[in-house]
Write an enzyme that holds these catalytic residues in place. Structure first.
Site, PDB file in Angstrom:
ATOM      1  N   GLU A  43       0.863  -1.187   0.000  1.00 38.45           N
ATOM      2  CA  GLU A  43       0.000   0.000   0.000  1.00 38.45           C
ATOM      3  C   GLU A  43       0.896   1.232   0.000  1.00 38.45           C
ATOM      4  O   GLU A  43       1.536   1.548   0.992  1.00 38.45           O
ATOM      5  CB  GLU A  43      -0.893   0.009   1.238  1.00 38.45           C
ATOM      6  CG  GLU A  43      -1.712   1.291   1.392  1.00 38.45           C
ATOM      7  CD  GLU A  43      -2.442   1.380   2.722  1.00 38.45           C
ATOM      8  OE1 GLU A  43      -2.875   2.503   3.080  1.00 38.45           O
ATOM      9  OE2 GLU A  43      -2.567   0.350   3.413  1.00 38.45           O
ATOM     10  N   ARG A  47       0.596  10.153   0.937  1.00 39.15           N
ATOM     11  CA  ARG A  47       1.042  11.079   1.965  1.00 39.15           C
ATOM     12  C   ARG A  47       2.298  11.846   1.543  1.00 39.15           C
ATOM     13  O   ARG A  47       2.880  12.556   2.347  1.00 39.15           O
ATOM     14  CB  ARG A  47       1.329  10.322   3.268  1.00 39.15           C
ATOM     15  CG  ARG A  47       0.126   9.601   3.839  1.00 39.15           C
ATOM     16  CD  ARG A  47       0.477   8.916   5.143  1.00 39.15           C
ATOM     17  NE  ARG A  47      -0.544   7.965   5.550  1.00 39.15           N
ATOM     18  CZ  ARG A  47      -0.453   7.165   6.598  1.00 39.15           C
ATOM     19  NH1 ARG A  47       0.642   7.214   7.359  1.00 39.15           N
ATOM     20  NH2 ARG A  47      -1.411   6.322   6.891  1.00 39.15           N
ATOM     21  N   THR A  71      -4.517   6.054   1.724  1.00 40.58           N
ATOM     22  CA  THR A  71      -4.853   7.437   2.078  1.00 40.58           C
ATOM     23  C   THR A  71      -5.616   8.123   0.940  1.00 40.58           C
ATOM     24  O   THR A  71      -5.397   9.303   0.641  1.00 40.58           O
ATOM     25  CB  THR A  71      -3.593   8.249   2.473  1.00 40.58           C
ATOM     26  OG1 THR A  71      -2.702   7.426   3.233  1.00 40.58           O
ATOM     27  CG2 THR A  71      -3.980   9.434   3.353  1.00 40.58           C
ATOM     28  N   LYS A 131     -11.220  -1.443   6.628  1.00 39.90           N
ATOM     29  CA  LYS A 131      -9.978  -1.135   7.322  1.00 39.90           C
ATOM     30  C   LYS A 131     -10.325  -0.536   8.677  1.00 39.90           C
ATOM     31  O   LYS A 131     -10.937   0.533   8.740  1.00 39.90           O
ATOM     32  CB  LYS A 131      -9.169  -0.147   6.478  1.00 39.90           C
ATOM     33  CG  LYS A 131      -7.875   0.331   7.096  1.00 39.90           C
ATOM     34  CD  LYS A 131      -7.122   1.191   6.084  1.00 39.90           C
ATOM     35  CE  LYS A 131      -5.797   1.661   6.627  1.00 39.90           C
ATOM     36  NZ  LYS A 131      -4.957   2.311   5.585  1.00 39.90           N
TER      37      LYS A 131
END
Length: 212
Positions: A43, A47, A71, A131
């Site tokens: 993943e 960011r 994200t 998640k």
């Protein structure tokens, strides 16, 4: 692949490295190191400014890697990660607009939840894999056990506070499909290009996940 938002790519690893990169050139050797350690999923989070370039590099060089974009928080993120080559997406939360954007594209999506109400809402939207984030702040293993009784048809990927010390305990829960963590890709190892260390961490996590 089933209905896109109900499913996820069929990767083998039950450990999902959560990665923040400062240099897109790190992405491909990192992916090789993870694969060498038995982890076939990663993943790359949005960011950093290099995230999309990193996703694109891995998608081109290593199609065998199940590449997720993390994200993802805005509908505008969705076409960008698809264009870069992400095969699925994850988010720390879940909004109606984000779900609509995902449904319109067919990209598999793992939404983030933290409370029973958020779990129920995401389930009403068609999701059965979510998640749990941030997992430790949400109650960790105790919370997952508590959710399992009233919501037995939902499975989770806890992320946030997962470590080698508690990984096996998380994965032993029947409603945990996989677990995510950042310990597999330490910032200093990335900076130094210490791919052997990352492969070693991946192997150790793979062994823990297999109960060895």
């Amino acid at each position: 692949m089933q209905d896109q938002h109900l499913s996820h790519p069929a990767f083998q690893s039950r450990v999902v490295p959560v990665i923040v990169l400062s240099d897109a050139r790190q992405a491909v050797p990192l992916a090789h190191a993870l694969l060498d350690g038995g982890i076939d999923v990663m993943e790359i989070t949005l960011r950093s400014d290099v995230a999309l370039d990193a996703i694109e590099a891995v998608a081109r060089a290593l199609p065998q890697m199940h590449l997720g974009a993390g994200t993802v928080t805005r509908p505008s993120d969705v076409p960008r990660v698809i264009d870069a080559g992400a095969r699925f997406a994850l988010s720390p939360g879940c909004t109606d607009a984000l779900v609509d954007a995902m449904r319109a594209t067919g990209l598999p999506f793992i939404p983030g939840v933290m409370t029973p109400g958020e779990v129920m809402r995401a389930r009403d939207q068609g999701f059965t894999l979510m998640k749990l984030f941030p997992a430790q702040q949400a109650g960790g293993i105790g919370m997952l056990k508590a959710l399992g009784a009233p919501l037995p048809d939902v499975r989770f990927c806890p992320t946030g506070g997962v470590s080698p010390e508690n990984l096996r305990d998380f994965l032993a829960l029947p409603n945990v499909a996989m677990a995510g963590g950042s310990w597999l890709t330490p910032a200093d190892a990335l900076r130094d290009g210490d791919w052997a260390r990352i492969t070693r961490l991946a192997r150790e996590a793979t062994a823990l996940a297999q109960g060895q």
